[in-house]
Scaffold this motif. Structure first.
Motif, PDB file in Angstrom:
ATOM      1  N   LYS A 192      19.923 -19.632  -1.152  1.00 22.47           N
ATOM      2  CA  LYS A 192      19.120 -20.033   0.000  1.00 22.47           C
ATOM      3  C   LYS A 192      17.657 -20.245  -0.354  1.00 22.47           C
ATOM      4  O   LYS A 192      17.041 -21.232   0.082  1.00 22.47           O
ATOM      5  N   ASP A 193      17.095 -19.345  -1.128  1.00 17.95           N
ATOM      6  CA  ASP A 193      15.669 -19.475  -1.465  1.00 17.95           C
ATOM      7  C   ASP A 193      15.421 -20.723  -2.305  1.00 17.95           C
ATOM      8  O   ASP A 193      14.474 -21.478  -2.042  1.00 17.95           O
ATOM      9  N   SER A 211      20.061 -24.676   7.892  1.00 15.17           N
ATOM     10  CA  SER A 211      19.403 -24.238   6.660  1.00 15.17           C
ATOM     11  C   SER A 211      18.030 -24.881   6.492  1.00 15.17           C
ATOM     12  O   SER A 211      17.129 -24.284   5.894  1.00 15.17           O
ATOM     13  N   LYS A 250      15.700 -23.932  -0.222  1.00 17.29           N
ATOM     14  CA  LYS A 250      14.503 -24.220   0.578  1.00 17.29           C
ATOM     15  C   LYS A 250      13.373 -24.758  -0.293  1.00 17.29           C
ATOM     16  O   LYS A 250      12.650 -25.684   0.096  1.00 17.29           O
ATOM     17  N   SER A 296      23.244 -24.394  -0.132  1.00 17.59           N
ATOM     18  CA  SER A 296      22.388 -23.863   0.943  1.00 17.59           C
ATOM     19  C   SER A 296      22.748 -22.434   1.322  1.00 17.59           C
ATOM     20  O   SER A 296      21.894 -21.692   1.815  1.00 17.59           O
ATOM     21  N   GLN A 297      24.008 -22.037   1.081  1.00 20.36           N
ATOM     22  CA  GLN A 297      24.454 -20.716   1.506  1.00 20.36           C
ATOM     23  C   GLN A 297      24.413 -19.676   0.392  1.00 20.36           C
ATOM     24  O   GLN A 297      24.270 -18.481   0.675  1.00 20.36           O
TER      25      GLN A 297
END
Length: 345
Positions: free
Chosen positions: A192-193, A121, A196, A188-189
């Motif tokens: 996701k955006d 990730s 990050k 993280s899953q």
């Protein structure tokens, strides 16, 4: 207001005059006028006292009314609810507490796989490969013996870029165990955006001394479990079914209930009342998913509060406390009030 209360107010507002039990032996012609002036005192002071007393009386009545609406609230116990948690509620909190006892173990493939998910990730776009486990330096060891050796590899300076404080996450995971890792993986899953953005600190004007993302995540897990008082559920090795619980705990259990309801509607063949393994698994899935969602929301609020405060690394504890003890608590208490409002309609 009683005469004694009025007399008390007059004396408190007086100009330092002492109370006396002496009875006057002589009455002059203008004594009545003087007595009236003394009783009246300063009209502004009396007006203020009257307003203060009325406002206090009004709020006392309002507090009593609200207490009757939420009959389980005990005002003498910091607003905690005198309530008996349902079997599902107890199961939820005990299960979350049990997850904190699962320590990170590099010999467990499931634990290592979660680290791989986090690594991808963060670093897949950079083409950085996941650090492999170190091999035994002794070729004389039999294969079965080598398999029993702890896998102490996967150390890398790149872990620090994710916000772990050492060259391997296991050091930071000692407090909350694998549950903190599960929270980060879920984040993280499913977002996701946002994940990050927070890892790379893309939003807003950042501090020169930023909070470490992954280590902050472990702290969020820890503070949330403290807010929900998961340790308070187990007393002397057994479950206490008559716990006094904060409203935020009731709010969290409402989140779990909604999660289970959604899950049930998506699985029409599921029967929550059954005791088969599949149903039990889905219940536990709802417990953890509700916590994960609360975790993700709290982490997002944490970053927002960090930016608003223009905080530095040393101020992280204050930002974390405001995020969990104020913002997240308020959110959960709103859910609790909704539930109790429905029950009292």
């Amino acid at each position: 207001m009683s005469n004694s209360e009025k007399e008390s107010i007059r004396h408190r507002l007086g100009k330092g005059k002492k109370l006396t039990n002496e009875i006057p032996t002589k009455v002059e012609d203008d004594d009545d006028d003087k007595k009236e002036e003394q009783e009246q005192g300063n009209p502004i002071e009396h007006a203020i006292a009257a307003v203060v007393e009325y406002v206090g009386y009004f709020f006392a009545k309002l507090s009593k009314f609200l207490s009757s609406k939420f009959t389980d609230v005990n005002e003498e116990n910091d607003g905690k609810l005198e309530t008996k948690l349902s079997e599902s509620g107890l199961e939820t909190m005990v299960y979350i507490r049990s997850r904190l006892d699962v320590k990170y173990d590099e010999t467990q493939r499931e634990h290592v796989d979660m680290l791989k998910i986090l690594w991808r990730s963060c670093f897949d776009e950079d083409g950085v490969e996941f650090p492999l486990a170190s091999k035994s330096s002794s070729s004389s060891l039999a294969a079965s013996e080598r398999q029993q050796q702890p896998r102490l590899g996967h150390a890398s300076e790149k872990w620090k870029d994710m916000g772990w404080q050492g060259t391997h996450p296991s050091t930071d995971l000692r407090g909350c165990g694998v549950f903190a890792l599960e929270n980060l993986v879920y984040f993280s899953q499913t977002r996701k955006d946002l994940f990050k953005v927070l890892v790379e600190k893309k939003n807003g004007k950042r501090s020169d001394w930023e909070y470490p993302f992954a280590a902050a995540g472990v702290n969020v897990t820890h503070e949330l479990t403290k807010l929900l008082d998961v340790d308070g559920i187990i007393r002397n090795g057994s479950v206490d079914e008559t716990l006094r619980v904060d409203k935020c705990v009731v709010g969290f259990l409402e989140l779990v209930r909604r999660r289970r309801t959604t899950s049930s509607s998506n699985n029409n063949n599921d029967n929550d009342s059954s005791i088969n393994g599949g149903s039990s698994f889905r219940r536990k899935e709802a417990f953890v998913a509700a916590f994960h969602e609360l975790y993700c929301d709290a982490f997002e609020i944490l970053d927002q509060e960090w930016l608003l405060a223009e905080a530095t690394y040393m101020e992280f504890p204050k930002v974390l406390e405001r995020t969990i003890r104020v913002k997240t608590r308020e959110k959960l208490e709103r859910f609790a009030e909704e539930v109790r409002g429905l029950h009292n309609e």
